[in-house]
Every structure is written in structure tokens, then in C-alpha cells.
Write an enzyme that holds these catalytic residues in place. Sequence first.
Site, PDB file in Angstrom:
ATOM      1  N   ARG A  39      -3.555   6.084   1.110  1.00 25.30           N
ATOM      2  CA  ARG A  39      -4.157   7.241   1.776  1.00 25.30           C
ATOM      3  C   ARG A  39      -3.259   7.974   2.771  1.00 25.30           C
ATOM      4  O   ARG A  39      -3.569   9.079   3.188  1.00 25.30           O
ATOM      5  CB  ARG A  39      -5.452   6.817   2.472  1.00 25.30           C
ATOM      6  CG  ARG A  39      -6.575   6.600   1.477  1.00 25.30           C
ATOM      7  CD  ARG A  39      -7.767   5.979   2.157  1.00 25.30           C
ATOM      8  NE  ARG A  39      -7.372   4.688   2.718  1.00 25.30           N
ATOM      9  CZ  ARG A  39      -8.180   3.921   3.443  1.00 25.30           C
ATOM     10  NH1 ARG A  39      -9.391   4.338   3.736  1.00 25.30           N
ATOM     11  NH2 ARG A  39      -7.759   2.765   3.891  1.00 25.30           N
ATOM     12  N   ARG A  41      -8.001  11.488  -4.577  1.00 22.87           N
ATOM     13  CA  ARG A  41      -9.228  10.760  -4.267  1.00 22.87           C
ATOM     14  C   ARG A  41     -10.428  11.690  -4.076  1.00 22.87           C
ATOM     15  O   ARG A  41     -11.574  11.266  -4.221  1.00 22.87           O
ATOM     16  CB  ARG A  41      -9.021   9.883  -3.023  1.00 22.87           C
ATOM     17  CG  ARG A  41      -8.301   8.590  -3.309  1.00 22.87           C
ATOM     18  CD  ARG A  41      -9.213   7.574  -3.996  1.00 22.87           C
ATOM     19  NE  ARG A  41     -10.105   6.907  -3.056  1.00 22.87           N
ATOM     20  CZ  ARG A  41     -11.413   6.877  -3.159  1.00 22.87           C
ATOM     21  NH1 ARG A  41     -12.020   7.516  -4.128  1.00 22.87           N
ATOM     22  NH2 ARG A  41     -12.159   6.216  -2.291  1.00 22.87           N
ATOM     23  N   TYR A  98     -14.606 -12.689  -0.574  1.00 23.06           N
ATOM     24  CA  TYR A  98     -15.222 -11.381  -0.857  1.00 23.06           C
ATOM     25  C   TYR A  98     -16.509 -11.547  -1.664  1.00 23.06           C
ATOM     26  O   TYR A  98     -17.502 -10.852  -1.437  1.00 23.06           O
ATOM     27  CB  TYR A  98     -14.265 -10.470  -1.634  1.00 23.06           C
ATOM     28  CG  TYR A  98     -13.358  -9.653  -0.738  1.00 23.06           C
ATOM     29  CD1 TYR A  98     -13.884  -8.665   0.099  1.00 23.06           C
ATOM     30  CD2 TYR A  98     -11.995  -9.860  -0.721  1.00 23.06           C
ATOM     31  CE1 TYR A  98     -13.064  -7.921   0.923  1.00 23.06           C
ATOM     32  CE2 TYR A  98     -11.164  -9.123   0.105  1.00 23.06           C
ATOM     33  CZ  TYR A  98     -11.699  -8.155   0.927  1.00 23.06           C
ATOM     34  OH  TYR A  98     -10.886  -7.416   1.751  1.00 23.06           O
ATOM     35  N   ASP A 127      -6.483  -3.046  -7.727  1.00 22.97           N
ATOM     36  CA  ASP A 127      -7.020  -3.739  -6.551  1.00 22.97           C
ATOM     37  C   ASP A 127      -7.267  -5.196  -6.895  1.00 22.97           C
ATOM     38  O   ASP A 127      -7.481  -5.534  -8.065  1.00 22.97           O
ATOM     39  CB  ASP A 127      -8.323  -3.091  -6.068  1.00 22.97           C
ATOM     40  CG  ASP A 127      -8.600  -3.478  -4.622  1.00 22.97           C
ATOM     41  OD1 ASP A 127      -8.022  -2.849  -3.720  1.00 22.97           O
ATOM     42  OD2 ASP A 127      -9.357  -4.443  -4.401  1.00 22.97           O
ATOM     43  N   ARG A 132       0.820  -1.223   0.000  1.00 22.37           N
ATOM     44  CA  ARG A 132       0.000   0.000   0.000  1.00 22.37           C
ATOM     45  C   ARG A 132       0.850   1.269   0.000  1.00 22.37           C
ATOM     46  O   ARG A 132       0.457   2.278   0.579  1.00 22.37           O
ATOM     47  CB  ARG A 132      -0.967   0.034   1.198  1.00 22.37           C
ATOM     48  CG  ARG A 132      -2.042  -1.024   1.164  1.00 22.37           C
ATOM     49  CD  ARG A 132      -3.123  -0.648   0.170  1.00 22.37           C
ATOM     50  NE  ARG A 132      -3.982  -1.784  -0.098  1.00 22.37           N
ATOM     51  CZ  ARG A 132      -5.100  -2.049   0.575  1.00 22.37           C
ATOM     52  NH1 ARG A 132      -5.505  -1.255   1.510  1.00 22.37           N
ATOM     53  NH2 ARG A 132      -5.817  -3.098   0.272  1.00 22.37           N
TER      54      ARG A 132
HETATM   55  C1  LIG Z   1      -7.473  -7.553   0.635  1.00 26.16           C
HETATM   56  C2  LIG Z   1      -6.973  -6.610  -0.441  1.00 26.16           C
HETATM   57  C3  LIG Z   1      -7.736  -5.603  -1.096  1.00 26.16           C
HETATM   58  N1  LIG Z   1      -6.902  -5.002  -2.003  1.00 26.16           N
HETATM   59  C4  LIG Z   1      -5.641  -5.541  -1.929  1.00 26.16           C
HETATM   60  C5  LIG Z   1      -5.678  -6.585  -0.980  1.00 26.16           C
HETATM   61  C6  LIG Z   1      -4.517  -7.504  -0.655  1.00 26.16           C
HETATM   62  C7  LIG Z   1      -3.547  -6.907   0.278  1.00 26.16           C
HETATM   63  C8  LIG Z   1      -4.066  -6.768   1.690  1.00 26.16           C
HETATM   64  O1  LIG Z   1      -4.261  -7.793   2.349  1.00 26.16           O
HETATM   65  O2  LIG Z   1      -4.285  -5.618   2.096  1.00 26.16           O
HETATM   66  C9  LIG Z   1      -4.461  -5.214  -2.732  1.00 26.16           C
HETATM   67  C10 LIG Z   1      -4.200  -3.814  -3.081  1.00 26.16           C
HETATM   68  N2  LIG Z   1      -5.021  -2.734  -2.979  1.00 26.16           N
HETATM   69  C11 LIG Z   1      -4.401  -1.629  -3.424  1.00 26.16           C
HETATM   70  C12 LIG Z   1      -3.130  -2.006  -3.919  1.00 26.16           C
HETATM   71  C13 LIG Z   1      -2.248  -1.023  -4.687  1.00 26.16           C
HETATM   72  C14 LIG Z   1      -0.861  -1.098  -4.672  1.00 26.16           C
HETATM   73  C15 LIG Z   1      -0.162  -0.738  -3.369  1.00 26.16           C
HETATM   74  O3  LIG Z   1       0.053  -1.669  -2.555  1.00 26.16           O
HETATM   75  O4  LIG Z   1       0.236   0.427  -3.220  1.00 26.16           O
HETATM   76  C16 LIG Z   1      -2.979  -3.369  -3.659  1.00 26.16           C
HETATM   77  C17 LIG Z   1      -1.771  -4.275  -3.901  1.00 26.16           C
HETATM   78  C18 LIG Z   1      -4.923  -0.260  -3.457  1.00 26.16           C
HETATM   79  C19 LIG Z   1      -5.998   0.115  -2.539  1.00 26.16           C
HETATM   80  N3  LIG Z   1      -7.116  -0.601  -2.218  1.00 26.16           N
HETATM   81  C20 LIG Z   1      -7.928   0.135  -1.393  1.00 26.16           C
HETATM   82  C21 LIG Z   1      -7.319   1.407  -1.167  1.00 26.16           C
HETATM   83  C22 LIG Z   1      -7.937   2.574  -0.378  1.00 26.16           C
HETATM   84  C23 LIG Z   1      -9.173   2.989  -1.091  1.00 26.16           C
HETATM   85  C24 LIG Z   1      -9.554   4.417  -0.951  1.00 26.16           C
HETATM   86  O5  LIG Z   1      -8.764   5.287  -1.319  1.00 26.16           O
HETATM   87  O6  LIG Z   1     -10.699   4.655  -0.569  1.00 26.16           O
HETATM   88  C25 LIG Z   1      -6.123   1.405  -1.872  1.00 26.16           C
HETATM   89  C26 LIG Z   1      -5.134   2.523  -1.987  1.00 26.16           C
HETATM   90  C27 LIG Z   1      -9.225  -0.287  -0.880  1.00 26.16           C
HETATM   91  C28 LIG Z   1      -9.392  -1.692  -0.435  1.00 26.16           C
HETATM   92  N4  LIG Z   1      -9.144  -2.791  -1.195  1.00 26.16           N
HETATM   93  C29 LIG Z   1      -9.369  -3.910  -0.435  1.00 26.16           C
HETATM   94  C30 LIG Z   1      -9.820  -3.494   0.847  1.00 26.16           C
HETATM   95  C31 LIG Z   1     -10.178  -4.406   1.985  1.00 26.16           C
HETATM   96  C32 LIG Z   1      -9.867  -2.103   0.828  1.00 26.16           C
HETATM   97  C33 LIG Z   1     -10.379  -1.172   1.921  1.00 26.16           C
HETATM   98  C34 LIG Z   1      -9.480  -1.086   3.063  1.00 26.16           C
HETATM   99  C35 LIG Z   1      -8.319  -0.161   2.814  1.00 26.16           C
HETATM  100  O7  LIG Z   1      -8.543   0.950   2.385  1.00 26.16           O
HETATM  101  O8  LIG Z   1      -7.184  -0.579   3.096  1.00 26.16           O
HETATM  102  C36 LIG Z   1      -9.177  -5.301  -0.905  1.00 26.16           C
END
Ligand SMILES: Cc1c2[nH]c(c1CCC(=O)O)Cc1[nH]c(c(CCC(=O)O)c1C)Cc1[nH]c(c(CCC(=O)O)c1C)Cc1[nH]c(c(C)c1CCC(=O)O)C2
Length: 353
Positions: free
Chosen positions: A35, A44, A158, A80, A31
Site C-alpha cells: 500500500r 486496490r 489466525y 497472502d 511487503r
Molecule cells: C501475518 C501475515 C499476513 N500476510 C503475510 C504475513 C507474514 C508476514 C508478516 O508478518 O507481515 C505475508 C504477506 N502478505 C502479503 C505478501 C506479499 C508479498 C510482499 O511481501 O510484497 C506477503 C509475503 C501481501 C499483503 N497482505 C495484506 C496486504 C494489504 C492488504 C490491502 O491492500 O488491503 C498486502 C499487500 C493484508 C494482510 N495480510 C495479513 C495481515 C495481518 C494483513 C493486514 C495488515 C496489513 O495490511 O499489513 C496476514
Amino acid sequence: MAAEFPKLQNDRILRAAFGEEVDRIPVWVMRQAGRYLPEFRAFRVEHDFFKICRTPELACEITLQPIRRYPLDAAIIFSDILVIPQALGFEVLMKPGHGPHFTEPLSSIDDIARIVTPVDVDKELKYVFDAITLTRHKLEGKVPLLGFAGAPWTLFSYMVEGGGSKTMSKSKAWLYAHPQESHKVLGIITDVTVDYLIGQVKAGAQMLQVFESHAEYLGPDSFKEFALPYLRDIVQRVKSAIKDLGYSIPMTVFAKGGHYALSELSTLGYDVIQIDWTINPEEARKRVPDNITLQGNLDPCALYGPADSIQNATKNMVNKFGKRRYIANLGHGIYPDVNPESLAVFIDAVHDF
Ligand SMILES: Cc1c2[nH]c(c1CCC(=O)O)Cc1[nH]c(c(CCC(=O)O)c1C)Cc1[nH]c(c(CCC(=O)O)c1C)Cc1[nH]c(c(C)c1CCC(=O)O)C2
């Protein structure tokens, strides 16, 4: 095709993944585009999450944000894991502050008929491939670009839960009440994921990570039946296909909370195993053979401490992993309220080693 991309100037992460010598420990952060960065939050305000994912120029810009700020050793494409359920016909929304939301999850086995299969990955996920190719150019060879996908059990959970869950009891109920149907859905997800990862490599991804983020909800037996065979299938099919295309790309698996399966995970064919912060690196080293690289595993909350405490925790972690076959990272994604300065302290502490 690779010859068309700018020459790679920093291959530390690829060398560490393949067990070669490195002059300094490579580091990236899950990540890292997210954020906690004010420049991401500004983006965003104007753009929906999946709109960013679907617009190569925007996804590229976000991918580059942390690379401009920090001396990271890899970029990871902004996307994602839930783009695969979307390609399978599910509507997924990202609700700010709430996380992912499926408007119509799999609520009964009859819903399996709604899954769109087979998926024409080159068409449905072209936007990801375009973002990868564009970013590979824009990186100008500074660091390698990582691609990724969610693992089948995590995506299945999911698709059944419809969003986050404390227990995963609905999706686990499927495993116990409808094992055959669960395998069917897991197989469908696996097939599209294989094509998706191959497509990412063809588009320019230089390393791949598979996220089994919900391993912690399973146990040794259910992981062996419902997760492991699909994780194996993915690495073996992807590696064989890309080999035929002339690529040699390291692959990483991250089974969060899945330490109970570390020995089995080591047999699948992944070059790198990422671990979370709840296992001692020395213990992980004992359970993972030395032809596999470990990645991890600082507690993301360590970044809330003052600089000297981050430095000490990082030093302690690196000492436990040892410098060989090691890629530094956090044990899970960086939290949104971490001070961006603290990430710089972590990265410098790794590099100073
Ligand atoms: C389970 C999972 C998800 N997404 C992802 C996983 C596997 C890794 C882990 O276990 O965290 C993978 C992911 N999601 C995102 C990336 C981008 C690359 C990076 O790592 O920078 C990657 C590699 C962007 C993201 N994916 C998400 C955001 C935030 C969204 C926002 O800006 O509102 C980002 C930058 C949203 C997301 N996406 C997901 C969730 C549960 C959420 C909400 C919780 C959170 O915000 O952390 C599903």
C-alpha cells in the site's frame, strides 16, 4: 521445466543464501508490493485483495510494480499466508483498514471436523502456481522470484482468533487446554503447507520463505512444543521432495519476535534466518552458526527519517551484520504510509556498501 524460463541475470540473493561470494549485498523488502506504492493503491480501488491473489495476471502485475521502480535483488510473489486457511475451507475476507477477518473461525474443538482435509493443493491453490509461472516469465530473468507460506502456529492462531489479536489468548488457550487437538490441527496445516511449497517450486519459485509471524506470543517452551517441530518438518520434507525433483532451492525462516529460539531455529535445516529489528545483528551472529545466512533487520520506522538518517542507520546495520552470508531487508514489512522515495534511499545505501 526450469530450462523453459528466461535465464537468470542476478543471482546475488541465491548466492548469499548459500554462502557464496557476492559483488554487492542483495536486498529485498517484506511487503515490497503494497500500500505504500500509489500504483498498488490505484489497483486496490478497483480490485478486492483476494481477487488479486486469485487472478494470476493481477498478482503478476502487482509483483512486478516494485521491480519496475527499484533496483531490488528479488521479487516476491503477490499472495497472502491466509490462502492456506482458505484452502482448508475457511472463508477469509480482507477488510480495508482492518486486516483479515474469518467469518467462522475455530471456536471449539468440535469445529476441527469442519477443516477440509486432505487438500488437493494442485487444484485449490492452482491460481498461486499459475501466478508464479506467469511472473517467472514476465520477470525475464531480471531477479529471482521468491515463494512463501505462513508457518503452522501463525496460521493456527489466525484460524482460532478469526483475525488479529493483541494477546493471542484464544489460540494460546487451545495450546494449554487442548494440546492434543492443537497438534492435530498444526499437523493438518503442515501437510498442506509442504505440498504447497513443493508446488511453488515446481511452478517456478526460486527461493522460499516461511513466516512464523506470531512467534512473539509464544515462549521458549511453547515454541519448542508447538512451533519448532512443524517448522522442522516443513523444511525437511520440502527439501527432500524438491531434491528428488532435481531442484536446490534456499529456504528462509522468519520467527518474528522469536529470538529466544534462535539457536534451535538454526538446527532445522533452513539456509537463511530472517530477524526483526529488536535484536542486535551482532548478537544474532553469535547465536546463529556461520553456515547460515542472516536476513534483516532495519526498523521499518527508520524509513520515516530524512535521507541521511536512513543512510546512517543502514550503514550501521550492514556494519554489524558484515557482508558475508547476509541479505539486507527491513525487520518486518514496510508500512503503508512510508514515502516510496525513502525505500529507494535504503536500497541505494545497501548497494553502495
Ligand atoms: C501475518 C501475515 C499476513 N500476510 C503475510 C504475513 C507474514 C508476514 C508478516 O508478518 O507481515 C505475508 C504477506 N502478505 C502479503 C505478501 C506479499 C508479498 C510482499 O511481501 O510484497 C506477503 C509475503 C501481501 C499483503 N497482505 C495484506 C496486504 C494489504 C492488504 C490491502 O491492500 O488491503 C498486502 C499487500 C493484508 C494482510 N495480510 C495479513 C495481515 C495481518 C494483513 C493486514 C495488515 C496489513 O495490511 O499489513 C496476514
